[in-house]
Scaffold this motif. Structure first.
Motif, PDB file in Angstrom:
ATOM      1  N   TYR A   1       0.838  -1.201   0.000  1.00  0.00           N
ATOM      2  CA  TYR A   1       0.000   0.000   0.000  1.00  0.00           C
ATOM      3  C   TYR A   1       0.872   1.251   0.000  1.00  0.00           C
ATOM      4  CZ  TYR A   1      -4.129   2.813   0.981  1.00  0.00           C
ATOM      5  OH  TYR A   1      -5.158   3.721   0.889  1.00  0.00           O
ATOM      6  N   ARG A   2       1.998   1.191   0.714  1.00  0.00           N
ATOM      7  CA  ARG A   2       2.907   2.333   0.750  1.00  0.00           C
ATOM      8  C   ARG A   2       3.416   2.665  -0.646  1.00  0.00           C
ATOM      9  NH1 ARG A   2       7.072   0.141   3.160  1.00  0.00           N
ATOM     10  NH2 ARG A   2       6.009   0.085   5.171  1.00  0.00           N
ATOM     11  N   GLU A   3       3.612   1.637  -1.462  1.00  0.00           N
ATOM     12  CA  GLU A   3       4.127   1.855  -2.813  1.00  0.00           C
ATOM     13  C   GLU A   3       3.103   2.504  -3.732  1.00  0.00           C
ATOM     14  OE1 GLU A   3       5.366  -1.978  -4.026  1.00  0.00           O
ATOM     15  OE2 GLU A   3       7.122  -2.038  -2.703  1.00  0.00           O
ATOM     16  N   ARG A   4       1.823   2.513  -3.313  1.00  0.00           N
ATOM     17  CA  ARG A   4       0.813   3.220  -4.105  1.00  0.00           C
ATOM     18  C   ARG A   4       1.071   4.724  -4.097  1.00  0.00           C
ATOM     19  NH1 ARG A   4      -5.054   1.728  -2.072  1.00  0.00           N
ATOM     20  NH2 ARG A   4      -5.463   3.439  -3.536  1.00  0.00           N
ATOM     21  N   HIS A   5       1.622   5.223  -2.996  1.00  0.00           N
ATOM     22  CA  HIS A   5       1.808   6.664  -2.839  1.00  0.00           C
ATOM     23  C   HIS A   5       3.222   7.116  -3.203  1.00  0.00           C
ATOM     24  CE1 HIS A   5      -2.064   6.860  -0.711  1.00  0.00           C
ATOM     25  NE2 HIS A   5      -1.688   5.741  -0.117  1.00  0.00           N
ATOM     26  N   ALA A   6       4.195   6.237  -3.051  1.00  0.00           N
ATOM     27  CA  ALA A   6       5.576   6.621  -3.357  1.00  0.00           C
ATOM     28  C   ALA A   6       6.348   5.374  -3.748  1.00  0.00           C
ATOM     29  CB  ALA A   6       6.231   7.291  -2.140  1.00  0.00           C
ATOM     30  N   THR A   7       7.056   5.455  -4.852  1.00  0.00           N
ATOM     31  CA  THR A   7       7.848   4.319  -5.335  1.00  0.00           C
ATOM     32  C   THR A   7       9.333   4.503  -5.053  1.00  0.00           C
ATOM     33  OG1 THR A   7       8.024   5.357  -7.519  1.00  0.00           O
ATOM     34  CG2 THR A   7       6.200   3.813  -7.160  1.00  0.00           C
ATOM     35  N   SER A   8       9.666   5.526  -4.286  1.00  0.00           N
ATOM     36  CA  SER A   8      11.080   5.812  -4.029  1.00  0.00           C
ATOM     37  C   SER A   8      11.698   4.836  -3.050  1.00  0.00           C
ATOM     38  CB  SER A   8      11.233   7.236  -3.477  1.00  0.00           C
ATOM     39  OG  SER A   8      10.570   7.349  -2.223  1.00  0.00           O
TER      40      SER A   8
END
Length: 411
Positions: free
Chosen positions: A97-104
């Motif tokens: 879910y975190r990767e939905r907002h930021a892929t860094s």
């Protein structure tokens, strides 16, 4: 409603509170323990109306939803006791879910608390709330898991012992095929290296065999002594001494683990016998007091936890998953699962082969189609879990003809 993300660390909790629109109302780092939980209550009370607080108990109403990455511990128990709805979010789900907002790849405790709050605000229907199991079921799960963990630990130490003996004292493996036997452990502790083993008298070996209640101890003692005194390749004396210390330590550790396993097994069986669902679970083919306790404890006794048999099968990890893309469709085993429960259901299926004619016929049919042994056991376990769900739902014990109606019609 209020939505709380709780990122747990060893000595503190990072908290974020959101409203229904996703607006951040509060953010704090709270200490573990009573002081931190009291501060959380105060923080939530600041953003709740008076109608949301029970005047008699002081507990906050069910319009507070908490997302946490764990479903265990005193903190979670206190949240449930306060009346909050707590969702245990798998860390892998939170990471995705975190990767939905930021892929860094950036990560922080405050960021994790935000992600957990977002999940329970937007996607809580796709996650499982912490089950309301009874204290008896929770206690049974603790001792059953510890019992299984001790058995796994003993197996690991036993394999290390076997490996050490193979490297410097292979005759011991020939003399004692079952290293877990009481007589083998006693003699290896007394003589953990080739030199001392060769000096063991027949009377001492016989006495150890008698204490282990072995048949024909005199003949067995003579055979063991002959193996231990036979010519063999040796390590240097200093190396043998080091290996001997390792073997003696491992033997004592295995012996202590065996003692604790036996004591825990008695506690598990006693707790299982007192549970209201024990009669139904024990009626299933292949389930005794210990294995039945593991199955019951891992499933829990919350009647609202599983909407149907499929939900219970998914939780057990016995139902397959399907990966489909274009014209390709693959059916795979479910590996993201409750490992203690998956292990228990697999063993349950194996034991049911000799306890249930219907289970045996179902397994044989799968094998005749070319299904492998473990895959057939997994499918049988899936069927048995569904049968157990039906028995618990209707509050009736297992009946062979009801469970396997096709076979009953043939008979």
């Amino acid at each position: 409603m209020l939505f709380v993300g709780d990122d747990w660390a060893e000595d503190h909790h990072d908290i974020e509170v959101q409203d229904e629109t996703g607006r951040r109302l509060a953010r704090a780092r709270l200490p573990e323990g009573v002081a931190g939980l009291a501060r959380l209550h105060e923080l939530l009370a600041e953003h709740l109306d008076e109608d949301d607080v029970d005047p008699e108990t002081g507990f906050l109403a069910q319009n507070v939803v908490v997302g946490s990455e764990t479903d265990r511990g005193t903190w979670v128990a206190a949240l449930l006791a306060a009346g909050y709805r707590v969702f245990a979010i798998n860390p892998m789900s939170a990471a995705r879910y975190r990767e939905r907002h930021a892929t860094s790849g950036a990560k922080s405790d405050r960021g994790d608390a935000h992600v957990l709050a977002e999940i329970v605000r937007l996607d809580r229907e796709h996650h499982r709330p912490v089950a309301g199991d009874s204290p008896a079921a929770e206690a049974l799960k603790l001792v059953a898991r510890s019992h299984q963990a001790f058995i796994w630990d003993r197996t690991r130490h036993l394999l290390r012992l076997r490996s050490a003996l193979r490297e410097f004292f292979p005759a011991a493996l020939e003399a004692f095929p079952d290293l877990l036997a009481p007589d083998a452990l006693e003699l290896l502790e007394r003589a953990p290296d080739p030199a001392r083993a060769a000096r063991l008298s027949r009377s001492k070996i016989t006495a150890a065999l008698l204490r282990a209640h072995r048949r024909d101890p005199e003949a067995k003692a003579e055979a063991i002594q002959a193996v231990l005194r036979a010519p063999a390749l040796r390590q240097p004396p200093q190396v043998e001494a080091a290996y001997g210390f390792i073997v003696a330590s491992a033997v004592r550790l295995i012996g202590q683990l065996s003692t604790q396993i036996d004591q825990l097994q008695a506690v598990v069986a006693e707790g299982f016998g007192r549970h209201p669902d024990a009669e139904i679970v024990a009626s299933q083919p292949g389930l005794g007091p210990v294995l039945g306790a593991r199955v019951l404890a891992e499933f829990g006794d919350d009647r609202r936890r599983y909407a149907d048999a499929k939900a219970r099968k998914n939780y057990a990890g016995t139902s397959p998953i399907i990966r489909a893309s274009g014209t390709k469709r693959v059916v795979l085993a479910r590996y993201a699962r409750n490992r203690p429960l998956a292990d228990a259901t697999h063993q349950w299926a194996f034991c049911a082969l000799t306890a249930s004619p219907g289970a045996r016929a179902y397994y044989d049919t799968l094998r005749a189609r070319g299904t492998g042994h473990h895959a057939a056991l997994r499918q049988l376990a899936n069927r048995l879990v569904g049968i157990l769900h039906g028995c618990l739902k209707t509050r009736t014990p297992y009946h062979e003809n009801t469970a396997w109606p096709d076979r009953a019609a043939v008979a």
